[in-house]
Every structure is written in structure tokens, then in C-alpha cells.
Scaffold this active site. Structure first.
Site, PDB file in Angstrom:
ATOM      1  N   CYS A  76       0.839  -1.190   0.000  1.00  0.00           N
ATOM      2  CA  CYS A  76       0.000   0.000   0.000  1.00  0.00           C
ATOM      3  C   CYS A  76       0.881   1.248   0.000  1.00  0.00           C
ATOM      4  O   CYS A  76       1.874   1.328   0.725  1.00  0.00           O
ATOM      5  CB  CYS A  76      -0.964  -0.032   1.183  1.00  0.00           C
ATOM      6  N   GLU A  77       0.532   2.165  -0.860  1.00  0.00           N
ATOM      7  CA  GLU A  77       1.399   3.339  -1.023  1.00  0.00           C
ATOM      8  C   GLU A  77       1.270   4.332   0.126  1.00  0.00           C
ATOM      9  O   GLU A  77       2.063   5.240   0.251  1.00  0.00           O
ATOM     10  CB  GLU A  77       1.128   4.027  -2.363  1.00  0.00           C
ATOM     11  N   HIS A  78       0.258   4.155   0.954  1.00  0.00           N
ATOM     12  CA  HIS A  78       0.089   5.089   2.073  1.00  0.00           C
ATOM     13  C   HIS A  78       0.953   4.737   3.276  1.00  0.00           C
ATOM     14  O   HIS A  78       1.352   5.615   4.023  1.00  0.00           O
ATOM     15  CB  HIS A  78      -1.389   5.143   2.503  1.00  0.00           C
ATOM     16  N   HIS A  79       1.193   3.441   3.479  1.00  0.00           N
ATOM     17  CA  HIS A  79       1.927   3.019   4.665  1.00  0.00           C
ATOM     18  C   HIS A  79       3.131   2.139   4.364  1.00  0.00           C
ATOM     19  O   HIS A  79       3.842   1.734   5.278  1.00  0.00           O
ATOM     20  CB  HIS A  79       0.983   2.265   5.615  1.00  0.00           C
TER      21      HIS A  79
ATOM     22  N   GLN B  18      -5.532  -0.314  -3.831  1.00  0.00           N
ATOM     23  CA  GLN B  18      -6.220  -1.464  -4.433  1.00  0.00           C
ATOM     24  C   GLN B  18      -7.124  -1.066  -5.607  1.00  0.00           C
ATOM     25  O   GLN B  18      -7.224  -1.777  -6.603  1.00  0.00           O
ATOM     26  CB  GLN B  18      -7.026  -2.183  -3.339  1.00  0.00           C
TER      27      GLN B  18
ATOM     28  N   HIS C 288      -5.497  -5.821   4.195  1.00  0.00           N
ATOM     29  CA  HIS C 288      -4.453  -4.802   4.269  1.00  0.00           C
ATOM     30  C   HIS C 288      -3.796  -4.815   5.641  1.00  0.00           C
ATOM     31  O   HIS C 288      -4.470  -4.620   6.656  1.00  0.00           O
ATOM     32  CB  HIS C 288      -5.060  -3.420   4.006  1.00  0.00           C
TER      33      HIS C 288
ATOM     34  N   CYS D  38      -1.979  -2.675   6.891  1.00  0.00           N
ATOM     35  CA  CYS D  38      -2.056  -1.360   7.559  1.00  0.00           C
ATOM     36  C   CYS D  38      -3.346  -1.248   8.369  1.00  0.00           C
ATOM     37  O   CYS D  38      -3.414  -0.480   9.319  1.00  0.00           O
ATOM     38  CB  CYS D  38      -1.924  -0.221   6.556  1.00  0.00           C
TER      39      CYS D  38
END
Ligand SMILES: [Zn+2]
Length: 190
Positions: A81-84, A122, A150, A152
Site C-alpha cells: 500500500c502506497e500510504h503506509h 487497491q 491490508h 495497515c
């Protein structure tokens, strides 16, 4: 030793700084080689940036006069995941309605991998897979569903251990024709 870029510091050196910022002792046995291993691992997990659809498909398109639905179920999916920068893992189901051309099944799995091995959300991953398959085979319709957990969400914050996120993208006849979509969904759920 990693090749040093002309400017700036190497990925290994960044990892070393991150580990030190955690308050750890980078010189202890278990951690000494961790920056090197972490770089290698992260490069593997993001190797999709080095790949292209063209090199993956590599001519594995075949003529076919069938117009029946082709479905590839339960393609294993590992992404970040690109956020975490934490993994999300699950399954991807891909279906299409050919009109003249079909693609080798293993190529579909490799297209999934190529996009999954990048920093992702996703929703975008689902769309990229659908649009690529549609473009390559010139299908009259494509459906893609991803079900993923996920880390995260599971390991931090809300700690929802069992929540599965489902995303889908329906193109062409999968979008327009309820029966086609229904057939896909019932095949996936079996
Ligand atoms: Zn996340």
C-alpha cells in the site's frame, strides 16, 4: 556494496538511518546486514517498475473464434500500500470476453504481478489490470475483482483483523450486460 548514486545516499544507507531512528543499535549481529537485505527485498517487491506490458506479453496472443467467457480465478496477489508501505495480500479474479484474440493464462497472472509489485492502492491496481487486459486482447468486455487484506488495517490503527476489501472494475459488456456480470460473479464465488 551497493552502487552509490552520483548524488544523495543509497537505499541501504536510508534503511540504516531508519533503523537508527527507531533507537536500535545498527552494529548488533542481527541488524548489521539488515539494510542490505531490506533494500534487496524492497527492490524485489517493487520490481514491477522495471517491467512493461510489452515484455511480459511478448507475443503470447493467439487467434481464437471462441466468444465464451475466459476466467482466471484466485490469482495470488501481493502488493504494497502506497500510504503506509505495508503489504496487502489477497486474490485477483480476471475474466474477459474474447473477440478474435486470447492471451496465455500465465500472462494474466504476470500482468497482475507487474502492477501489484509497485506502490499501490487497491482501486487503481484493479483498474490497471482491467484496462491492460482489455487493451491487449481487444476484448468486448473485462471484469476484474480483487479481494485483499491490508496489513495497515490489521496491524495498526483500527486493528480489524478480518476485514477484506473488495474492489471491482467492469468494462464493456461486463458493465453493460447484467447477465454477463452475473455469470462472472457466480463463477468467482464457487
Ligand atoms: Zn495502507
Amino acid at each position: 556494496m551497493a552502487a552509490r548514486l552520483k548524488k544523495g545516499i543509497t537505499m541501504q544507507e536510508h534503511f540504516k538511518k531508519i533503523i537508527e531512528a527507531l533507537g536500535e543499535d545498527i552494529t548488533r549481529d542481527g541488524l548489521r546486514d539488515t539494510p542490505q537485505r531490506a533494500e534487496k527485498a524492497l527492490k524485489f517487491l517493487t520490481q514491477g517498475y522495471q517491467q512493461s506490458v510489452k515484455s511480459i506479453v511478448n507475443g503470447a496472443l493467439f487467434e481464437s473464434d471462441s466468444d465464451e467467457m475466459i476466467i482466471v480465478k484466485d490469482v495470488e496477489l501481493y502488493s504494497l500500500c502506497e500510504h503506509h508501505l505495508l503489504p496487502f495480500i489477497g486474490k485477483c479474479h480476471v475474466a474477459y470476453l474474447p473477440q478474435g484474440k486470447i492471451i496465455g493464462l500465465s500472462k494474466i497472472a504476470r500482468i497482475v504481478d507487474m502492477y501489484a509489485r509497485r506502490l499501490q492502492v487497491q482501486e487503481r491496481l484493479t483498474k490497471q489490470i482491467a484496462e491492460t487486459v482489455s487493451e491487449i486482447v481487444g476484448a468486448s468486455g473485462v471484469g476484474v475483482i480483487i479481494e485483499a487484506k491490508h496489513l495497515c488495517m490489521m496491524m495498526r490503527g483500527v486493528e480489524k483483523q478480518n476485514s477484506v476489501m473488495t474492489t471491482s472494475v467492469m468494462l464493456g459488456r461486463f458493465r453493460e450486460d447484467r447477465r454477463t456480470r452475473g455469470e462472472f460473479l457466480s463463477l468467482v464465488q464457487k
